[in-house]
Motif scaffolding. Structure first.
Motif, PDB file in Angstrom:
ATOM      1  N   CYS A  62       0.834  -1.212   0.000  1.00  0.00           N
ATOM      2  CA  CYS A  62       0.000   0.000   0.000  1.00  0.00           C
ATOM      3  C   CYS A  62       0.866   1.260   0.000  1.00  0.00           C
ATOM      4  N   VAL A  63       1.930   1.257   0.777  1.00  0.00           N
ATOM      5  CA  VAL A  63       2.816   2.424   0.818  1.00  0.00           C
ATOM      6  C   VAL A  63       3.532   2.593  -0.526  1.00  0.00           C
ATOM      7  N   ASN A  64       3.955   1.492  -1.152  1.00  0.00           N
ATOM      8  CA  ASN A  64       4.579   1.588  -2.471  1.00  0.00           C
ATOM      9  C   ASN A  64       3.580   2.088  -3.509  1.00  0.00           C
ATOM     10  N   LEU A  65       2.327   1.668  -3.406  1.00  0.00           N
ATOM     11  CA  LEU A  65       1.287   2.163  -4.299  1.00  0.00           C
ATOM     12  C   LEU A  65       1.154   3.675  -4.178  1.00  0.00           C
ATOM     13  N   ILE A  66       1.118   4.174  -2.958  1.00  0.00           N
ATOM     14  CA  ILE A  66       1.031   5.622  -2.730  1.00  0.00           C
ATOM     15  C   ILE A  66       2.286   6.311  -3.264  1.00  0.00           C
ATOM     16  N   GLY A  67       3.452   5.727  -3.019  1.00  0.00           N
ATOM     17  CA  GLY A  67       4.709   6.312  -3.493  1.00  0.00           C
ATOM     18  C   GLY A  67       4.789   6.386  -5.007  1.00  0.00           C
ATOM     19  N   ILE A  68       4.387   5.319  -5.692  1.00  0.00           N
ATOM     20  CA  ILE A  68       4.401   5.331  -7.158  1.00  0.00           C
ATOM     21  C   ILE A  68       3.405   6.361  -7.682  1.00  0.00           C
ATOM     22  N   GLY A  69       2.239   6.444  -7.038  1.00  0.00           N
ATOM     23  CA  GLY A  69       1.240   7.428  -7.457  1.00  0.00           C
ATOM     24  C   GLY A  69       1.734   8.848  -7.309  1.00  0.00           C
ATOM     25  N   ILE A  70       2.363   9.157  -6.182  1.00  0.00           N
ATOM     26  CA  ILE A  70       2.898  10.510  -5.972  1.00  0.00           C
ATOM     27  C   ILE A  70       4.053  10.781  -6.926  1.00  0.00           C
ATOM     28  N   ALA A  71       4.907   9.779  -7.151  1.00  0.00           N
ATOM     29  CA  ALA A  71       6.022   9.953  -8.090  1.00  0.00           C
ATOM     30  C   ALA A  71       5.510  10.209  -9.503  1.00  0.00           C
ATOM     31  N   SER A  72       4.413   9.554  -9.889  1.00  0.00           N
ATOM     32  CA  SER A  72       3.872   9.781 -11.231  1.00  0.00           C
ATOM     33  C   SER A  72       3.246  11.168 -11.355  1.00  0.00           C
ATOM     34  N   PHE A 110      -5.836   3.131 -12.116  1.00  0.00           N
ATOM     35  CA  PHE A 110      -5.581   2.636 -10.768  1.00  0.00           C
ATOM     36  C   PHE A 110      -5.150   1.173 -10.760  1.00  0.00           C
ATOM     37  N   ILE A 111      -5.708   0.351 -11.632  1.00  0.00           N
ATOM     38  CA  ILE A 111      -5.390  -1.083 -11.624  1.00  0.00           C
ATOM     39  C   ILE A 111      -3.899  -1.334 -11.890  1.00  0.00           C
ATOM     40  N   PRO A 112      -3.288  -0.729 -12.913  1.00  0.00           N
ATOM     41  CA  PRO A 112      -1.836  -0.910 -13.072  1.00  0.00           C
ATOM     42  C   PRO A 112      -1.041  -0.352 -11.888  1.00  0.00           C
ATOM     43  N   LEU A 113      -1.537   0.735 -11.289  1.00  0.00           N
ATOM     44  CA  LEU A 113      -0.868   1.293 -10.109  1.00  0.00           C
ATOM     45  C   LEU A 113      -0.932   0.311  -8.949  1.00  0.00           C
ATOM     46  N   PHE A 114      -2.086  -0.305  -8.752  1.00  0.00           N
ATOM     47  CA  PHE A 114      -2.270  -1.288  -7.687  1.00  0.00           C
ATOM     48  C   PHE A 114      -1.353  -2.488  -7.898  1.00  0.00           C
ATOM     49  N   SER A 144      16.160   2.200  -8.070  1.00  0.00           N
ATOM     50  CA  SER A 144      15.819   2.714  -9.403  1.00  0.00           C
ATOM     51  C   SER A 144      15.667   1.565 -10.391  1.00  0.00           C
ATOM     52  N   PHE A 145      16.582   0.619 -10.334  1.00  0.00           N
ATOM     53  CA  PHE A 145      16.516  -0.546 -11.200  1.00  0.00           C
ATOM     54  C   PHE A 145      15.232  -1.340 -10.949  1.00  0.00           C
ATOM     55  N   LEU A 146      14.861  -1.522  -9.680  1.00  0.00           N
ATOM     56  CA  LEU A 146      13.646  -2.274  -9.365  1.00  0.00           C
ATOM     57  C   LEU A 146      12.394  -1.545  -9.835  1.00  0.00           C
ATOM     58  N   LEU A 147      12.383  -0.212  -9.748  1.00  0.00           N
ATOM     59  CA  LEU A 147      11.247   0.561 -10.260  1.00  0.00           C
ATOM     60  C   LEU A 147      11.152   0.426 -11.774  1.00  0.00           C
ATOM     61  N   SER A 169      10.313   6.416 -18.152  1.00  0.00           N
ATOM     62  CA  SER A 169      10.967   6.731 -19.420  1.00  0.00           C
ATOM     63  C   SER A 169      12.470   6.490 -19.441  1.00  0.00           C
ATOM     64  N   GLY A 170      13.159   6.605 -18.346  1.00  0.00           N
ATOM     65  CA  GLY A 170      14.605   6.412 -18.375  1.00  0.00           C
ATOM     66  C   GLY A 170      15.191   6.302 -16.980  1.00  0.00           C
ATOM     67  N   PHE A 171      16.528   6.320 -16.942  1.00  0.00           N
ATOM     68  CA  PHE A 171      17.219   6.143 -15.661  1.00  0.00           C
ATOM     69  C   PHE A 171      16.915   7.271 -14.687  1.00  0.00           C
ATOM     70  N   TRP A 172      16.955   8.516 -15.163  1.00  0.00           N
ATOM     71  CA  TRP A 172      16.775   9.636 -14.234  1.00  0.00           C
ATOM     72  C   TRP A 172      15.358   9.697 -13.696  1.00  0.00           C
ATOM     73  N   ALA A 173      14.390   9.347 -14.519  1.00  0.00           N
ATOM     74  CA  ALA A 173      13.008   9.283 -14.021  1.00  0.00           C
ATOM     75  C   ALA A 173      12.898   8.191 -12.957  1.00  0.00           C
ATOM     76  N   ALA A 174      13.535   7.043 -13.208  1.00  0.00           N
ATOM     77  CA  ALA A 174      13.525   5.960 -12.228  1.00  0.00           C
ATOM     78  C   ALA A 174      14.286   6.355 -10.966  1.00  0.00           C
ATOM     79  N   PHE A 175      15.392   7.072 -11.136  1.00  0.00           N
ATOM     80  CA  PHE A 175      16.205   7.497  -9.996  1.00  0.00           C
ATOM     81  C   PHE A 175      15.416   8.432  -9.081  1.00  0.00           C
ATOM     82  N   PHE A 176      14.824   9.488  -9.674  1.00  0.00           N
ATOM     83  CA  PHE A 176      14.070  10.434  -8.857  1.00  0.00           C
ATOM     84  C   PHE A 176      12.769   9.821  -8.347  1.00  0.00           C
ATOM     85  N   GLY A 177      12.181   8.909  -9.122  1.00  0.00           N
ATOM     86  CA  GLY A 177      11.005   8.182  -8.641  1.00  0.00           C
ATOM     87  C   GLY A 177      11.342   7.309  -7.439  1.00  0.00           C
ATOM     88  N   ALA A 178      12.498   6.652  -7.492  1.00  0.00           N
ATOM     89  CA  ALA A 178      12.939   5.830  -6.357  1.00  0.00           C
ATOM     90  C   ALA A 178      13.195   6.691  -5.123  1.00  0.00           C
TER      91      ALA A 178
END
Length: 137
Positions: A19-29, A40-44, A82-85, A98-107
Motif C-alpha cells: 500500500c505504501v509503495n502504491l502511494i509512493g508510485i502514485g505521488i512519483a507519477s 488505478f489497476i496498473p498502479l495497484f 531505481s533498477f527495481l522501479l 521513461s529512463g534512468f533519471w526518471a527511475a532514480f528520482f522516482g525511487a
C-alpha cells in the motif's frame, strides 16, 4: 492492569508495504513527468510487484553489489531501487518509466514516502498501551 502490545505480522507488513509503495508510485507519477500510470489497476499491481521485487530481489542485488555499496557510501542502494522501479515498469503494461533519471528520482520519492510512513507505523517501534481499570474491575 492489562497490557496491549501491537506489532504487525509478516503478512500484514507485506500488505502495508504494498500500500505504501502504491502511494509512493502514485505521488512519483504526479511529480515526475517521466513516470506515467494509465489507471488505478496498473498502479495497484505495480505496488504489489514492486513490493515483491523489494522483498526478494533487493537483498540479492545488495549482496552482489556490496563492494560498490561500501565504496559509494550507500548511493548504490538508490540505484538498486531505481533498477527495481524500472524493472516493475518494464514487467507491467499501464505504467511507464521513461529512463534512468526518471527511475532514480522516482525511487527517491518512493523511498521518502516509505520513510514518512515508517515513522508512524507500529513496525518501527513496539507501542505499549496500558489500560488501568477503575473500581469496577
Amino acid at each position: 492492569m492489562i497490557v496491549y502490545i501491537f506489532t504487525m505480522q509478516p503478512v500484514h507488513y507485506i500488505f502495508y508495504r504494498a500500500c505504501v509503495n502504491l502511494i509512493g508510485i502514485g505521488i512519483a507519477s504526479l511529480i515526475i513527468s517521466g513516470i506515467s500510470v494509465s489507471s488505478f489497476i496498473p498502479l495497484f499491481i505495480a505496488g504489489i510487484v514492486l513490493t515483491l521485487f523489494q522483498t526478494f530481489l533487493r537483498p540479492i542485488l545488495f549482496f552482489l553489489t556490496l563492494p560498490f555499496q561500501i565504496l559509494s557510501m550507500g548511493i548504490g542502494y538508490i540505484i538498486i531501487n531505481s533498477f527495481l522501479l524500472k524493472l516493475t515498469a518494464d514487467f507491467l503494461s499501464g505504467i511507464d518509466v521513461s529512463g534512468f533519471w526518471a527511475a532514480f528520482f522516482g525511487a527517491l520519492i518512493i523511498s521518502f514516502i516509505n520513510m514518512l510512513f515508517d515513522l508512524f507505523s507500529s513496525r518501527s517501534k513496539v507501542q505499549v498501551y496500558y489500560h488501568k481499570g477503575g473500581d469496577d474491575d
